[in-house]
Design an enzyme around this catalytic site. Structure first.
Site, PDB file in Angstrom:
ATOM      1  N   ASP A  43      63.348   2.204 -41.959  1.00 65.03           N
ATOM      2  CA  ASP A  43      63.743   3.614 -41.928  1.00 65.03           C
ATOM      3  C   ASP A  43      63.840   4.095 -40.484  1.00 65.03           C
ATOM      4  OD1 ASP A  43      63.733   3.889 -44.715  1.00 65.03           O
ATOM      5  OD2 ASP A  43      61.590   4.325 -44.751  1.00 65.03           O
ATOM      6  N   TYR A  71      52.562  -3.843 -42.936  1.00 68.22           N
ATOM      7  CA  TYR A  71      52.822  -2.534 -42.342  1.00 68.22           C
ATOM      8  C   TYR A  71      51.515  -1.838 -41.984  1.00 68.22           C
ATOM      9  CZ  TYR A  71      57.553  -2.765 -44.376  1.00 68.22           C
ATOM     10  OH  TYR A  71      58.831  -3.123 -44.716  1.00 68.22           O
ATOM     11  N   ASP A  85      58.725  11.183 -45.964  1.00 67.07           N
ATOM     12  CA  ASP A  85      58.485  10.961 -44.541  1.00 67.07           C
ATOM     13  C   ASP A  85      58.644  12.278 -43.782  1.00 67.07           C
ATOM     14  OD1 ASP A  85      61.262  11.419 -44.017  1.00 67.07           O
ATOM     15  OD2 ASP A  85      61.722   9.333 -44.409  1.00 67.07           O
ATOM     16  N   ARG A 177      56.661   4.440 -48.316  1.00 69.35           N
ATOM     17  CA  ARG A 177      56.784   5.873 -48.598  1.00 69.35           C
ATOM     18  C   ARG A 177      56.416   6.173 -50.047  1.00 69.35           C
ATOM     19  NH1 ARG A 177      62.493   7.583 -47.808  1.00 69.35           N
ATOM     20  NH2 ARG A 177      63.041   5.380 -47.741  1.00 69.35           N
TER      21      ARG A 177
END
Length: 216
Positions: A43, A71, A85, A177
């Site tokens: 992203d 992550y 986000d 997310r």
């Protein structure tokens, strides 16, 4: 020419923007247009490891997609975002949720293993041949199909309400997310991802790789 290129993508740059920059630099260096592709996007707000392929190496794309990833994410509890986000419309539910570290730990464990996710509408997934985010931006209703993903490991790096920092080792196709939003829903306070960094793709660790320097 055959190159595998490792990039530490900065926040604010799209993955396609990173590809374009690398293509321009390599094409100038070689004196002719070089084909460059990616093996999975990040992203725009996220940072971290992108694996790009140049020239004949683009044939290796099937070998380097669908790999496990690691992550690090900062999650804001007590608020929601329309995109999951910082780029979406933020709604504050609770300025500082009274949720203990033990509650957070127990909740994270519920998401370990194979789980079902509904990918975010604002994503690059194709729906009837079109990117979901393009349909969403056009105001069209988008129904995202659920998918099974695997969370191999998830743990707390730091927690001080309302901010929770986690590290997650996940299967390909996992949306952090969505994971953050689901965690917030399970805790009953809402949540969205404020920062996201990909540190590892399979055996490729960003801390140990020769990184291609991107121009501004």
């Amino acid at each position: 020419m055959e190159e595998i290129i490792f990039v530490d993508k900065p926040s604010g740059m799209s993955s396609f923007g990173a590809v374009a920059r690398v293509r321009r630099i390599l094409s100038q260096r070689e004196g002719h247009k070089i084909k460059v592709g990616h093996t999975g996007t990040l992203d725009p707000f996220a940072t971290g490891l992108l694996i790009l392929l140049a020239g004949k190496a683009t044939k290796k794309a099937p070998e380097l997609t669908k790999l496990d990833k690691v992550y690090e994410a900062t999650i804001r509890l007590g608020a929601t975002s329309t995109t999951g986000d910082p780029e979406g419309e933020i709604t504050i539910v609770d300025e500082k949720p009274s949720i203990s570290g033990e509650q957070v730990k127990e909740t994270l464990q519920k998401f370990t293993g194979e789980i079902e996710q509904t990918p975010p509408v604002f994503s690059a997934i194709k729906i009837n041949g079109q990117r979901a985010y393009k349909l969403a931006r056009a105001g069209r209703a988008v129904e995202m199909p659920k998918r099974k993903v695997t969370i191999y490991e998830i743990g707390i790096i730091d927690y001080k309400s309302p901010f929770l920092k986690i590290r997650a080792h996940v299967s390909s196709g996992t949306y952090i997310r969505t994971l953050a939003g689901d965690i917030g829903q399970e805790l009953g306070c809402g949540a969205y991802t404020t920062k996201l960094r990909r540190t590892k793709i399979a055996q490729y660790d960003i801390a140990e790789l020769p990184l291609f320097k991107l121009p501004e």
